[in-house]
Design a protein around this motif. Sequence first.
Motif, mmCIF file in Angstrom:
data_model
loop_
_atom_site.group_PDB
_atom_site.id
_atom_site.type_symbol
_atom_site.label_atom_id
_atom_site.label_comp_id
_atom_site.label_asym_id
_atom_site.label_seq_id
_atom_site.Cartn_x
_atom_site.Cartn_y
_atom_site.Cartn_z
ATOM 1 N N THR A 47 0.852 -1.182 0.000
ATOM 2 C CA THR A 47 0.000 0.000 0.000
ATOM 3 C C THR A 47 0.891 1.236 0.000
ATOM 4 O O THR A 47 1.875 1.314 0.731
ATOM 5 C CB THR A 47 -0.902 0.001 1.243
ATOM 6 N N VAL A 48 0.539 2.213 -0.818
ATOM 7 C CA VAL A 48 1.294 3.469 -0.892
ATOM 8 C C VAL A 48 0.773 4.390 0.208
ATOM 9 O O VAL A 48 -0.418 4.731 0.230
ATOM 10 C CB VAL A 48 1.136 4.119 -2.272
ATOM 11 N N VAL A 49 1.643 4.793 1.126
ATOM 12 C CA VAL A 49 1.250 5.585 2.294
ATOM 13 C C VAL A 49 1.673 7.038 2.091
ATOM 14 O O VAL A 49 2.864 7.327 1.903
ATOM 15 C CB VAL A 49 1.888 5.026 3.580
ATOM 16 N N VAL A 50 0.699 7.936 2.111
ATOM 17 C CA VAL A 50 0.950 9.369 1.933
ATOM 18 C C VAL A 50 0.608 10.072 3.242
ATOM 19 O O VAL A 50 -0.437 9.808 3.838
ATOM 20 C CB VAL A 50 0.130 9.934 0.767
ATOM 21 N N LYS A 51 1.478 10.981 3.692
ATOM 22 C CA LYS A 51 1.353 11.560 5.037
ATOM 23 C C LYS A 51 1.649 13.054 5.011
ATOM 24 O O LYS A 51 2.662 13.496 4.444
ATOM 25 C CB LYS A 51 2.348 10.852 5.964
ATOM 26 N N ALA A 52 0.769 13.843 5.602
ATOM 27 C CA ALA A 52 0.985 15.283 5.712
ATOM 28 C C ALA A 52 2.159 15.579 6.642
ATOM 29 O O ALA A 52 2.259 15.009 7.734
ATOM 30 C CB ALA A 52 -0.273 15.963 6.234
ATOM 31 N N ALA A 53 3.031 16.496 6.224
ATOM 32 C CA ALA A 53 4.183 16.867 7.054
ATOM 33 C C ALA A 53 3.762 17.677 8.268
ATOM 34 O O ALA A 53 4.429 17.649 9.304
ATOM 35 C CB ALA A 53 5.192 17.665 6.227
#
Length: 695
Positions: free
Chosen positions: A184-190
């Motif tokens: 799964t590609v995990v995208v996270k706000a900085a």
Amino acid sequence: MTLPSDPLFSQQWHLSMLGDIGRVWRDYTGAGVAVAVYDDGVQFTHEDIAANYDASGHFTYGGTTYVPTPNSTDDAHGTSCAGLIAAVANNGVGGTGVAFGASITGLDYLNDLQFFYNWNTQTSSARYDAAMRWAANFDVMSNSWGTNPDYSDELNPTIAGNSSAVDAAHFAWVSAHGRGGLGTVVVKAAGNETMNANGDAANVSRHTITVAATERNGYVADYSNFGASILLAAPAAAVTTDLMAAQGYGSGNYTRSFGGTSAATPVISGVAALMLDANAGLGWRDVQTILTLSAAHTGSAVGAAPSGAEVGRWLTMGGEHWNGGGEIYHLSYGFGMVDAYAAVRMAEVWTRMTGGAQTSANEAHLVCRNGNTVAIADADGAAATPEARVNLRVAGNIDIESVQVTFDITHSYAPDLLIQLRSPTGALMTLFDREGGGALMDGGFRWTFAAEAFRGMEAEGTWRLLVHDRAAGDTGQISNVRLDFYGAAASTNDIHTFTDDFRSLRNLQADRRVIEDSNGGIDWLNFAAVTGNLSVRMAAGGAIRIDGTQLASFAARRADFEHLQAGDGADSLTGNFRANRIFGGRGSDRLSGAGGADRLMGEQGNDRLTGGDGADRFEFRRGFGHDTITDWTDNTDTLRLDDAIWGGGLTASEVISRFATVEAGDTVLSFGAAMSITLKGLANPQSLLDDIAIF
């Protein structure tokens, strides 16, 4: 396709900042890609979301299904994120999602799921673990949430069991197990605190695409967190879905005032969905690599002083495989602004060049330690001289994707310190810069920092951790320094990638004008993301031109490269004496093998293919266009045909019988109105019988 007709589309300024996304939408919309939105719920009955919403993905545990209906009229955040990812296109209402063909599912993490973790005792639960690992049921996990990155204990990546370390472990798990092992590609706000994102273990995780935010002028937003854990930036999209009936942000069914790294994150989640639509075989590491290689320069000029809210300036890192040199990196932008067009074009052909997916299962890991204790002297007044230096000699090698730096440090006033990591090539990256409270390191401080900027470099050699004391009056010590390198096993098989930034960078840095690869191996020239008309002559000293302007040449007296992938332009591609594989991409191209046993593939567009000397393979897949082979040699060359061209089920003899005719002394294979192959000078189609290979 024509651009979407949605009434708010023209106001969604972030879409025009993503490269030519309209060209992407001609082929890919995110169809078949599932995105999980971990947030404060999603109003899945929303008129611009409902058609793309998948309720079958709702989190279920212990017989309970957690339906992510927003808890209050203020909980619009997740609905706005969902709209940025996959708002329905051309439905007469609202705007357009970046991946408007993807499916979305909400999980109410902020109001419900996160409280299955005991924040008071810093202990997890089976229910919380299951909620986080539920993301493995999706292709992309979008996380527009975070914690003030203040280096507090509960955020410490070195303390097992605390909240952020637990989340980082879950990100690692879904990367390993999602998508059947592709990850799964995990995208996270900085985050939006104008602080170092490295102060929270969830941002330190190499499994997250940690996202910074820009304004519509391309410059970093003044609130956006920064630091060496940032992978790339995206626009803080403002126009998106809101809770209906003037709830949420209070402006009707849509808002024009969304923003933050919360808005930048779903933009990248949408781009990731487009990439997976283009190539479902990408591993999570492939997605990260492509995003960094395809990212576009933004903000202040390379070589210029910082501007606006930028932290530091653009740096050219080590390596030699990106636009004729090393990749560029900025603490405020990571590798740059996400470019959907470039990322998708590269994604389409990526596994052709790598030979397979890059996943958790084949990730390489190399560790180097120095257990010594080194004193940190008081400031000596010389800015260039570190007050402590720790050397780490890396004897093995790895092609770096991420570096994690762990150390123990004690100092009587942390805001005096600047801590940097220097590579064997001299590339320097700041990890910690005069931050934290005055007592942060008084009783000892242990932390792990992510250093993403060294991607594309090699680990072997002497690395140096440098500690500068910038003010008089305080001292300390540093010990137990550890470097963890993650990436791919070192190889001489290299991919040299070019983007539209090549035009400006080769003007700023003259050494980018000669392209070479002297370490052997089987090497690719990757121009998939270049938008102009490309001309490449791969022989020693040959020129590389884009839109008629020579930008570079190959090293004299040797031909280093075997294979070439072009992009969308009308390209002229000529090989060398090696056994070349040349792929024209879209556009009407002229391909010539020049010599050797070559493999030529025109792909989309009306192409002219010339094999030259040797036994050549001319390969055609469905959608190739009207192509001409100029120098067919019977019983020497091979015509490779994908049976998807006609729907399968035919032998070579039947292909000739059904599709071949002779026109003006040439054999023409006509596969309907859109696809044909003309073999110049071949008057007897039956001679192809032993030269056709069907795959």
